[in-house]
Scaffold this active site. Structure first.
Site, PDB file in Angstrom:
ATOM      1  CG  ASP A  59       5.194   2.299   7.396  1.00 40.29           C
ATOM      2  OD1 ASP A  59       4.415   2.992   6.550  1.00 40.29           O
ATOM      3  OD2 ASP A  59       5.178   1.486   8.393  1.00 40.29           O
ATOM      4  CG  HIS A  60       4.447  -0.350   3.997  1.00 39.81           C
ATOM      5  ND1 HIS A  60       4.370  -1.605   4.393  1.00 39.81           N
ATOM      6  CD2 HIS A  60       4.154   0.360   5.264  1.00 39.81           C
ATOM      7  CE1 HIS A  60       3.822  -1.734   5.646  1.00 39.81           C
ATOM      8  NE2 HIS A  60       3.516  -0.657   5.940  1.00 39.81           N
TER       9      HIS A  60
ATOM     10  CG  HIS B 218       0.236   4.103   4.828  1.00 43.64           C
ATOM     11  ND1 HIS B 218      -0.448   3.387   5.696  1.00 43.64           N
ATOM     12  CD2 HIS B 218      -0.715   4.961   4.337  1.00 43.64           C
ATOM     13  CE1 HIS B 218      -1.623   3.585   5.705  1.00 43.64           C
ATOM     14  NE2 HIS B 218      -1.610   4.719   4.928  1.00 43.64           N
TER      15      HIS B 218
ATOM     16  CG  HIS C 222      -0.567  -0.058   2.392  1.00 42.68           C
ATOM     17  ND1 HIS C 222       0.451  -0.878   2.996  1.00 42.68           N
ATOM     18  CD2 HIS C 222      -0.251   0.881   3.635  1.00 42.68           C
ATOM     19  CE1 HIS C 222       0.868  -0.717   4.314  1.00 42.68           C
ATOM     20  NE2 HIS C 222       0.465   0.438   4.707  1.00 42.68           N
TER      21      HIS C 222
END
Length: 322
Positions: free
Chosen positions: A109-110, A107, A105
């Site tokens: 931090d990904h 966000h 997804h």
């Protein structure tokens, strides 16, 4: 990790992440230590994102999948230089390359490590896959298959934590990369509760035994973990309805109607000795989401007060039990 970094602040505009700090810090003390790089199955290597924190647990998990000279990578961490070093060392030490990059997804931090990945491996530029992609990415659709030697990965659209969220089933292991919908420890932040609960039931239907979460350790009994997550949210719904029924018996709001503010409802469910900051900035927004789901289910009605036309309803708008 600084509060709000990695996209979490956008999940719920009313949620102040700092309000969770005391709870999350206590949760962190019970987390098991994970190696920076670990072969967690014959087909899967886990690399930690080097971004431990209150919401990221031990850090964002990156997974390298396959057994041959070309492998898949799922998620790219937050953009921490040490993560990029670990990826480079893992690939060179194992003498393999990456064929495709799959993002669960949007966000940060990904997705934050994508620039570092492309700097190290520019051939991956046309091989970045995400649901609802931007102009530099390729689309992922439900049921799409990604194959490398030793691994068949099937995409599962799984909104709830975010609208574009994807899980991935590793067919050879009856395992699922659960992204942020189901974590290795604790429970995830949720964009839309009703959608998330439907998604978790769909995730269960794939019959996977193992869970490889985006944060935390391997989930050894995924079916049970998902069941526990659903039960916890249903318990909060029942507590909210019970409080409203009690209010109706007390005559609040008129005959047969239980009327409570969100503040009053939080106190009824959690007690009245809760820190004001946690109540206002954390528990009330979550209770509001519970009530919105109950309203979608037809279990409660809204009685808005002091709401201007075209304005967002105040979080303290009153709710009416039916």
């Amino acid at each position: 990790m600084a509060p709000g970094v990695g996209g979490y602040r956008q999940i719920n505009k009313a949620l102040n992440i700092c309000a969770f700090e005391e709870y999350l810090e206590s949760q962190q003390t019970h987390l098991s230590s994970l190696p920076n790089v670990e072969q967690i199955s014959p087909r899967v290597i886990r690399v930690l994102g080097q971004n431990p924190g209150k919401f990221t647990l031990q850090g964002t998990n990156t997974y390298i999948v396959g057994t041959g000279t070309k492998r898949l990578i799922i998620d790219t961490g937050q953009g921490i230089p040490e993560w990029a070093d670990l990826i480079r060392e893992t690939l060179s030490g194992g003498d393999f390359l990456l064929s495709d990059v799959l993002l669960t997804h949007w966000h940060g931090d990904h997705t934050g490590g994508v620039p570092d990945l492309l700097r190290m491996y520019p051939d991956l530029t046309p091989r970045i896959f995400k649901n609802t992609p931007d102009r530099t990415q390729q689309p992922i659709v439900d049921g799409q298959i990604f194959k490398v030697e030793g691994a068949t990965v099937r995409a599962v659209h799984s909104p709830g934590h975010s609208h574009d969220h994807m899980c991935f089933v590793l067919e050879e292991e009856q395992a699922m990369f659960t992204g942020d919908n189901v974590l290795g420890s604790g429970t995830a932040a949720i964009e839309h509760l009703s959608t998330w609960m439907v998604t978790l039931k769909q995730m269960q239907s794939h019959g996977c035994k193992l869970g490889y979460p985006a944060h935390g350790a391997v989930i050894t009994d995924l079916q049970s973990k998902i069941g526990s997550e659903l039960a916890g949210k249903l318990r909060r719904e029942r507590q909210a309805l019970q409080a409203l029924r009690q209010a109706s018996r007390n005559g609040s709001g008129g005959p047969g109607k239980g009327r409570l503010t969100v503040k009053e409802l939080v106190a009824a469910v959690h007690g009245d000795r809760i820190d004001d900051g946690i109540r206002v900035l954390a528990l009330e927004p979550f209770m509001d989401e519970v009530l919105r789901k109950l309203a979608e289910d037809g279990a409660v009605g809204f009685d808005m007060r002091g709401v201007l036309k075209n304005a967002i309803p105040d979080i303290k708008a009153r709710k009416r039990f039916r």
